[in-house]
Design a protein around this motif. Structure first.
Motif, mmCIF file in Angstrom:
data_model
loop_
_atom_site.group_PDB
_atom_site.id
_atom_site.type_symbol
_atom_site.label_atom_id
_atom_site.label_comp_id
_atom_site.label_asym_id
_atom_site.label_seq_id
_atom_site.Cartn_x
_atom_site.Cartn_y
_atom_site.Cartn_z
ATOM 1 N N GLU A 1 -11.793 -23.100 -66.351
ATOM 2 C CA GLU A 1 -10.379 -23.138 -65.787
ATOM 3 C C GLU A 1 -9.671 -22.213 -66.265
ATOM 4 O O GLU A 1 -9.617 -21.787 -67.418
ATOM 5 C CB GLU A 1 -10.119 -24.604 -66.282
ATOM 6 C CG GLU A 1 -10.680 -25.856 -65.520
ATOM 7 C CD GLU A 1 -10.201 -26.886 -65.923
ATOM 8 O OE1 GLU A 1 -8.828 -27.151 -66.590
ATOM 9 O OE2 GLU A 1 -10.731 -28.092 -65.716
ATOM 10 N N SER B 1 -2.223 -20.241 -56.543
ATOM 11 C CA SER B 1 -2.421 -21.448 -57.313
ATOM 12 C C SER B 1 -1.048 -22.286 -57.217
ATOM 13 O O SER B 1 0.005 -21.766 -57.367
ATOM 14 C CB SER B 1 -2.848 -21.231 -58.279
ATOM 15 O OG SER B 1 -1.978 -20.756 -59.435
ATOM 16 N N ARG C 1 0.249 -25.429 -60.114
ATOM 17 C CA ARG C 1 -0.149 -25.905 -61.413
ATOM 18 C C ARG C 1 0.701 -27.143 -61.740
ATOM 19 O O ARG C 1 2.002 -26.712 -61.940
ATOM 20 C CB ARG C 1 -0.231 -24.916 -62.445
ATOM 21 C CG ARG C 1 -1.101 -25.140 -63.864
ATOM 22 C CD ARG C 1 -1.009 -24.181 -64.809
ATOM 23 N NE ARG C 1 -1.772 -23.003 -64.241
ATOM 24 C CZ ARG C 1 -1.850 -21.608 -64.566
ATOM 25 N NH1 ARG C 1 -1.078 -21.434 -65.504
ATOM 26 N NH2 ARG C 1 -2.650 -20.882 -63.906
ATOM 27 N N HIS D 1 -5.853 -31.289 -54.375
ATOM 28 C CA HIS D 1 -7.234 -30.753 -54.934
ATOM 29 C C HIS D 1 -8.458 -30.805 -53.969
ATOM 30 O O HIS D 1 -8.825 -29.750 -53.476
ATOM 31 C CB HIS D 1 -7.863 -31.135 -56.194
ATOM 32 C CG HIS D 1 -8.915 -30.391 -56.914
ATOM 33 N ND1 HIS D 1 -10.046 -30.640 -56.827
ATOM 34 C CD2 HIS D 1 -8.728 -29.483 -57.855
ATOM 35 C CE1 HIS D 1 -10.754 -29.666 -57.411
ATOM 36 N NE2 HIS D 1 -9.732 -29.281 -58.317
ATOM 37 N N HIS E 1 -7.770 -26.864 -52.825
ATOM 38 C CA HIS E 1 -8.461 -26.085 -53.689
ATOM 39 C C HIS E 1 -9.809 -25.313 -53.347
ATOM 40 O O HIS E 1 -10.654 -26.057 -52.993
ATOM 41 C CB HIS E 1 -8.858 -26.957 -54.878
ATOM 42 C CG HIS E 1 -9.476 -26.586 -56.260
ATOM 43 N ND1 HIS E 1 -8.432 -25.741 -57.004
ATOM 44 C CD2 HIS E 1 -10.553 -26.312 -56.488
ATOM 45 C CE1 HIS E 1 -9.369 -25.379 -58.115
ATOM 46 N NE2 HIS E 1 -10.815 -25.688 -57.618
ATOM 47 N N ASN E 2 -9.614 -24.039 -53.245
ATOM 48 C CA ASN E 2 -10.697 -23.314 -52.774
ATOM 49 C C ASN E 2 -10.541 -21.923 -53.397
ATOM 50 O O ASN E 2 -10.468 -21.024 -52.774
ATOM 51 C CB ASN E 2 -10.429 -22.927 -51.211
ATOM 52 C CG ASN E 2 -11.520 -22.156 -50.412
ATOM 53 O OD1 ASN E 2 -12.766 -22.299 -51.004
ATOM 54 N ND2 ASN E 2 -11.082 -21.399 -49.510
ATOM 55 N N PRO E 3 -10.842 -21.818 -54.547
ATOM 56 C CA PRO E 3 -10.845 -20.625 -55.506
ATOM 57 C C PRO E 3 -11.778 -19.595 -55.008
ATOM 58 O O PRO E 3 -12.899 -20.018 -54.253
ATOM 59 C CB PRO E 3 -11.162 -21.000 -56.898
ATOM 60 C CG PRO E 3 -11.861 -22.413 -56.725
ATOM 61 C CD PRO E 3 -11.235 -22.817 -55.369
ATOM 62 N N SER F 1 -6.076 -22.385 -55.677
ATOM 63 C CA SER F 1 -6.547 -23.244 -56.570
ATOM 64 C C SER F 1 -5.314 -24.435 -57.085
ATOM 65 O O SER F 1 -4.287 -24.021 -57.014
ATOM 66 C CB SER F 1 -6.924 -22.704 -57.981
ATOM 67 O OG SER F 1 -5.718 -21.995 -58.741
ATOM 68 N N SER G 1 -4.340 -27.230 -60.093
ATOM 69 C CA SER G 1 -4.708 -27.968 -61.388
ATOM 70 C C SER G 1 -3.694 -28.705 -61.895
ATOM 71 O O SER G 1 -2.415 -28.479 -61.388
ATOM 72 C CB SER G 1 -5.072 -26.697 -62.063
ATOM 73 O OG SER G 1 -4.190 -25.715 -62.402
#
Length: 418
Positions: free
Chosen positions: A22, A245, A247, A276, A280-282, A286, A288
């Motif tokens: 991470e 991202s 967060r 997520h 979420h598709n790094p 992303s 988190s």
């Protein structure tokens, strides 16, 4: 015997490590990314901080409900630091940082942020400092509320390592969470849209200049009772605006625990999980969360006390808006202990001074902050255990145990999972 002890310590340290892959994992930064600094710490060798935070201003154009700076300052009945840093003297601070080296290590990251202020309110000084640091190949980061990150900043900011935009609310909750003090943007919805526009503009600029792989645009979102139901929607909006991202974290001034007491934390975590799953598709984007459900339900935001010591201060340092060097980014306030002024003295001289070395052993007496920064709280628990193992098993056993962890990480990271 040594190998057996190292393996035992490795097993015990894993509980701190968690998912090392991470990006936001604080312990991974210390244990893996900054291994030479941690090894120097274990061996008792001199080394500089790998990261320095510069807080150019103690004034902000927004007033957020959860502002940790205002909360701690009110609790300690202290006032803001004066704003001394400007375009004329910030060069001396930067040159002092660039000259700081010990045992082959230097300062690798400089971030511009604020305990209670917005760094881009000192735009001329900050942009000139960024250009000098970038020329010296030092990584640069920026924490900003995004309002002043307008077109005149995009070209320079597109060339740094990361920009963290503290959006912290959804489009409907913005007016509840923030009070805009800028006369140019009197309406909160207009300000929210302006911040998204600035993210779009910065994203266009980095693509135009070919720095797409280097600059990371991160968005922060502080979850409270007024905005928990906009988590999913805001995740989509910032992704579509071009951020890399989002967060989430909870209000460590007390609002996070209030969220739990109100029973709304379940919906908050549910929305994060939905975001997520859908977004979420790094590495493209992303999602988190800095704080876990356990953090919230057991009010772990303040579970590290200054009386337990502070190892975090060995690895990072903070320069306040008055130019003074402070123990950490939560201690930049009047009446807090300072080690010297980085405008009038080279940073390396201050870092290696008798005053700072003496103060390290008396952290519980000089720390003014009642809540440890998230980075500090996590790594202090980890480093405390490292120190304990060093005293019980010796330096080489602990270093060997860490090498085992690092080798595992390299192997697993190549395979895409832990």
């Amino acid at each position: 015997m040594k190998n057996d002890q190292s393996k035992i310590i490795t097993e015990k340290l894993r509980k701190h490590i968690g998912s090392l892959i991470e990006d936001s994992h604080y312990v991974r930064i210390i244990a893996i990314d900054k291994a030479p600094y941690l090894d120097a710490f274990i061996r008792g060798e001199s080394f500089p901080p790998f990261e320095i935070e510069i807080q150019p201003s103690s004034k902000c154009n927004l007033k957020c409900k959860w502002c940790i700076g205002e909360e701690i300052q009110a609790r300690n009945q202290v006032m803001n630091l004066p704003d001394i840093i400007n375009a004329d003297n910030i060069g001396r601070i930067v040159e002092g940082i660039l000259e700081t080296r010990q045992n082959g290590l230097g300062v690798e990251i400089v971030k511009f942020s604020g305990f209670i202020g917005e760094p881009l309110s000192r735009k001329e000084a900050v942009l000139s400092a960024i250009q000098r640091l970038a020329c010296a190949c030092v990584k640069v980061g920026m924490f900003t509320n995004g309002v002043l990150m307008t077109e005149d900043t995009w070209e320079i900011l597109a060339n740094i390592s990361y920009v963290h935009v503290s959006l912290d609310s959804g489009p409907r909750s913005f007016s509840w969470c923030k009070e805009n003090k800028s006369p140019d943007n009197p309406h909160s919805t207009k300000t929210f849209d302006l911040i998204l526009d600035n993210i779009r503009g910065l994203d266009r600029q980095r693509k135009k200049t070919g720095w797409r792989k280097d600059l990371k645009i991160n968005v922060g979102y502080v979850v409270i009772n007024e905005n928990y139901d906009e988590i999913y929607e805001t995740s989509r909006l910032v992704r579509d605006a071009g951020a890399d991202s989002i967060r989430f974290k909870y209000d460590i001034t007390g609002g996070g625990y209030e969220l739990f007491k109100a029973g709304t934390h379940n919906e908050a975590f549910s929305q994060i999980e939905r975001a997520h799953a859908d977004f979420h598709n790094p590495p493209e984007f992303s999602v988190s969360s800095i704080h876990s459900r356990d953090d919230l339900e057991n009010n772990k935001f303040a579970n590290w006390k200054c009386s337990d010591g502070c190892y975090y201060q060995h690895f990072t340092s903070t320069i306040g808006s008055d130019g003074n060097v402070y123990i950490c980014d939560h201690n930049t306030m009047l009446n807090a202990t300072t080690f010297g002024n980085a405008i009038t003295r080279p940073f390396s001289e201050i870092w290696d001074s008798k005053l700072r070395r003496y103060s390290i052993n008396g952290t519980s007496k000089i720390c003014k902050c009642s809540v440890c920064p998230p980075f500090g709280r996590r790594v202090n628990a980890f480093l405390s255990e490292i120190v304990d193992y060093r005293e019980r098993y010796g330096i080489e056993v602990v270093v060997s145990a860490l090498e085992l962890l690092r080798n595992e990480y390299k192997t697993v990271n190549r395979g895409g999972g832990w």
